[in-house]
Design an enzyme around this catalytic site. Structure first.
Site, mmCIF file in Angstrom:
data_model
loop_
_atom_site.group_PDB
_atom_site.id
_atom_site.type_symbol
_atom_site.label_atom_id
_atom_site.label_comp_id
_atom_site.label_asym_id
_atom_site.label_seq_id
_atom_site.Cartn_x
_atom_site.Cartn_y
_atom_site.Cartn_z
ATOM 1 N N ASP A 329 2.397 1.082 -4.498
ATOM 2 C CA ASP A 329 1.419 0.046 -4.230
ATOM 3 C C ASP A 329 0.035 0.687 -4.179
ATOM 4 O OD1 ASP A 329 1.209 1.454 -1.879
ATOM 5 O OD2 ASP A 329 1.629 -0.215 -0.544
ATOM 6 N N ASP A 331 -3.273 0.986 -1.475
ATOM 7 C CA ASP A 331 -3.642 0.702 -0.083
ATOM 8 C C ASP A 331 -5.157 0.798 0.104
ATOM 9 O OD1 ASP A 331 -0.785 0.877 1.163
ATOM 10 O OD2 ASP A 331 -0.984 2.704 -0.012
ATOM 11 N N ASP A 411 -1.988 -3.433 -0.359
ATOM 12 C CA ASP A 411 -2.129 -3.620 1.091
ATOM 13 C C ASP A 411 -3.596 -3.463 1.457
ATOM 14 O OD1 ASP A 411 0.624 -3.773 1.356
ATOM 15 O OD2 ASP A 411 0.854 -1.663 1.880
HETATM 16 N N1 CTP Z 1 1.202 2.453 7.063
HETATM 17 C C1 CTP Z 1 0.917 2.063 8.351
HETATM 18 N N2 CTP Z 1 1.313 0.830 8.794
HETATM 19 C C2 CTP Z 1 1.969 -0.003 7.968
HETATM 20 C C3 CTP Z 1 2.258 0.376 6.648
HETATM 21 C C4 CTP Z 1 1.854 1.632 6.224
HETATM 22 O O1 CTP Z 1 0.306 2.827 9.096
HETATM 23 N N3 CTP Z 1 2.337 -1.183 8.396
HETATM 24 C C5 CTP Z 1 0.791 3.770 6.616
HETATM 25 C C6 CTP Z 1 1.970 4.644 6.308
HETATM 26 O O2 CTP Z 1 2.349 5.391 7.428
HETATM 27 C C7 CTP Z 1 1.465 5.497 5.199
HETATM 28 C C8 CTP Z 1 0.314 4.736 4.570
HETATM 29 O O3 CTP Z 1 0.082 3.636 5.428
HETATM 30 O O4 CTP Z 1 0.996 6.721 5.703
HETATM 31 C C9 CTP Z 1 0.631 4.278 3.189
HETATM 32 O O5 CTP Z 1 1.875 3.610 3.150
HETATM 33 P P1 CTP Z 1 2.670 3.371 1.821
HETATM 34 O O6 CTP Z 1 1.864 2.578 0.883
HETATM 35 O O7 CTP Z 1 4.004 2.826 2.198
HETATM 36 O O8 CTP Z 1 2.944 4.855 1.292
HETATM 37 P P2 CTP Z 1 2.133 5.790 0.308
HETATM 38 O O9 CTP Z 1 2.040 7.093 0.983
HETATM 39 O O10 CTP Z 1 0.856 5.157 -0.127
HETATM 40 O O11 CTP Z 1 3.135 5.935 -0.908
HETATM 41 P P3 CTP Z 1 3.099 5.132 -2.304
HETATM 42 O O12 CTP Z 1 2.238 5.976 -3.189
HETATM 43 O O13 CTP Z 1 4.511 5.071 -2.770
HETATM 44 O O14 CTP Z 1 2.532 3.788 -2.047
HETATM 45 MN MN MN Z 2 0.840 3.190 -0.913
HETATM 46 MN MN MN Z 3 1.307 0.490 1.343
#
Ligand code: CTP
Ligand code: MN
Ligand code: MN
Length: 487
Positions: A329, A331, A411
């Site tokens: 995703d 963020d 997100d």
């Molecule tokens: N996070 C958070 N609270 C949430 C969701 C996510 O604090 N409700 C934090 C996670 O701990 C993470 C960061 O946001 O460190 C990003 O989450 P995620 O998108 O799931 O992981 P990524 O590290 O970005 O991996 P990817 O590249 O697969 O998206």
């Molecule tokens: Mn992510």
């Molecule tokens: Mn995320």
């Protein structure tokens, strides 16, 4: 992701000595048996052959790459020179690390000076590890972990074990496997023998047994068994749908459901709004998001937000901020310089799906002693429509895909500006890096750290921070750059 089209080789080449087709015509490997032993040599030969390498039984002028393990350079060169080859200086004489990395990548990696066993170089040390393992911290926040993983062979296997433990609700073993994965990812070298792991923290007996098996056979049978397990496969498939957690997945599995089609056609299954969107855009959001697509979304969101609040601040966080090329995703963190103005900062007009949660942040309930997975700020879990012409270089495309847009999971979290630094660290991740930052704060500093604040229990006060550097400094930690947080 597009996979390169493999060229078919002539059948004569492919069937020579009953090996898999030779993919790398310019590379002829010779494995030095002395020290390595004949069974390991034949195992490594089979492994390399299965990956399309040509491995020679005898050392001849045809050989391009000589690979030796635990060898004294002087002895090895003396041995090579005694073979009557036309030109020994044309040979690449390499340490086993070149071989291991090539097996990992499935192609001959570029020879670097660290791989070379040079004629004049001093003898190889007993334990060929360039990082002093004794200095590797048990805390992920005290290690520097880039996206370059030299131990993917091990971490891929251990991640399967972690996931399988999670599906069985074995939290302890799951965390233990994730910790060892994280330590291995931080190493600047490929582990070539168990000896090289001596003194490393967080590697338990089970992990070491798995690593030993991989070192010996190139695979781990426990992992392969799990991957063939029906329950594991079904839970992995179901939790891959946006909005479906392990609990729901387990429920569906225990009702005898095994495929996504079965879920969708089973009349008694009620999907919530999030899961409906997850199924509707399944093809799109199960495909990785590229950096170019992430950047395009940043521009679009920025434009939309600035049309509502011109001085709003938007930052890319998550995996892309840590330098990853692909993510599941994108963020973002969003705020306004003026406190309070961030309230009700909503995104409109480009949403295909948005799960919006209003802020439940309450300053009077701070600090929080509970570990919470989720922070209390206003946030959106979305699926956005991204058009072809919005992305530099266009969208990633599968063969035969003619659509001019794709859905992307995005997100966005909106903290007030005085909480921005804490939230930025939390959302930049990685999960293990942040988890250990909290553990370090609690255990070593008697402080509580989360996405909202940093609280000093001894002094009984909240510590202010406007930048990430401030937070690290309060914790008495060396600053770790975002691209070094891929723990
Ligand atoms: N996070 C958070 N609270 C949430 C969701 C996510 O604090 N409700 C934090 C996670 O701990 C993470 C960061 O946001 O460190 C990003 O989450 P995620 O998108 O799931 O992981 P990524 O590290 O970005 O991996 P990817 O590249 O697969 O998206
Ligand atoms: Mn992510
Ligand atoms: Mn995320």
């Amino acid at each position: 992701m597009l996979s390169p089209v493999k060229k078919r080789l002539r059948p004569v080449e492919a069937s020579a000595r009953g090996q898999a087709e030779v993919k790398f015509m310019d590379v002829r490997v010779y494995l030095v048996e002395r020290k390595m032993g004949s069974s390991r040599r034949s195992f490594l030969t089979r492994l390399a052959t299965s990956k399309g390498f040509r491995v020679e039984d005898v050392l001849s002028d045809e050989v391009t790459h000589v690979v030796a393990e635990d060898y004294l350079a002087t002895q090895l060169w003396a041995w090579l020179q005694g073979h009557g080859l036309r030109d020994v200086s044309k040979l690449q004489v390499l340490d086993i690390s070149w071989f291991t990395e090539s097996m990992r990548d499935g192609r001959p990696v570029t020879v670097e000076s660290r791989h070379l066993i040079q004629a004049t170089s001093p003898p190889l040390p007993q334990c060929p590890s360039p990082t002093p393992v004794a200095q590797v911290s048990q805390y992920a926040c005290k290690r520097r972990t880039t996206t370059e993983n030299h131990n993917k062979m091990f971490t891929d296997a251990l991640e399967v074990l972690a996931e399988s433990s999670e599906f069985c609700e074995n939290e302890g073993p799951c965390l233990a496997f994730l910790r060892s994965v994280s330590v291995l990812k931080s190493l600047s070298f490929a582990v070539g023998s168990l000896k090289a792991t001596q003194g490393l923290p967080c590697l338990g007996e089970h992990t070491k047994a798995v690593m030993e098996e991989i070192l010996m056979f190139g695979r781990c049978f426990e992992v392969e068994k799990i991957q063939c397990d029906e329950r594991y496969q079904a839970l992995k498939l179901f939790t891959g749908v946006f909005g479906v957690g392990p609990k729901t997945a387990e429920k569906w599995y225990s009702r005898g459901l095994r495929s996504l089609r079965e879920i969708l056609t089973e009349p008694n299954i009620k999907l919530n709004k999030m899961q409906r969107a997850g199924f509707l855009y399944y093809r799109d959001i199960s495909k990785a998001v590229s950096k170019a697509e992430a950047k395009a979304l940043g521009r679009i969101i920025e434009e939309t937000v600035h049309s509502i609040v011109p001085d709003a601040i938007l930052d890319l966080t998550g995996g892309f901020r840590r330098g990853k090329e692909y993510g599941h995703d994108v963020d973002f963190l969003l705020t306004t310089p003026e406190m309070g103005k961030e309230k009700g900062l909503l995104l409109q007009g480009i949403l295909l799906y948005c799960e919006h949660q209003d802020s439940t942040f309450d300053v009077t309930k701070m600090p929080s002693y509970r570990f919470e997975a989720m922070d209390h700020f206003q946030k959106c879990f979305m699926i956005l429509r991204l058009a072809e012409d919005q992305v530099e270089g266009g969208l990633q495309r599968d063969l035969g895909d003619t659509r001019c847009w794709r859905g992307v999971r995005v997100d966005v979290v909106v903290p007030p500006v005085d909480r921005y630094a804490f939230t930025l660290i939390g959302w930049t991740g990685s999960r293990m890096f942040v988890r250990d930052l909290r553990r370090f704060a609690r255990k070593e500093r008697q402080m509580l750290f989360d996405n909202h604040a940093l609280y000093d229990k001894t002094k009984k006060l909240f510590l202010r921070a406007t930048t990430e550097e401030d937070v690290f400094a309060h914790l008495g930690l060396e600053y770790v750059e975002p691209w070094q947080r891929n723990a």
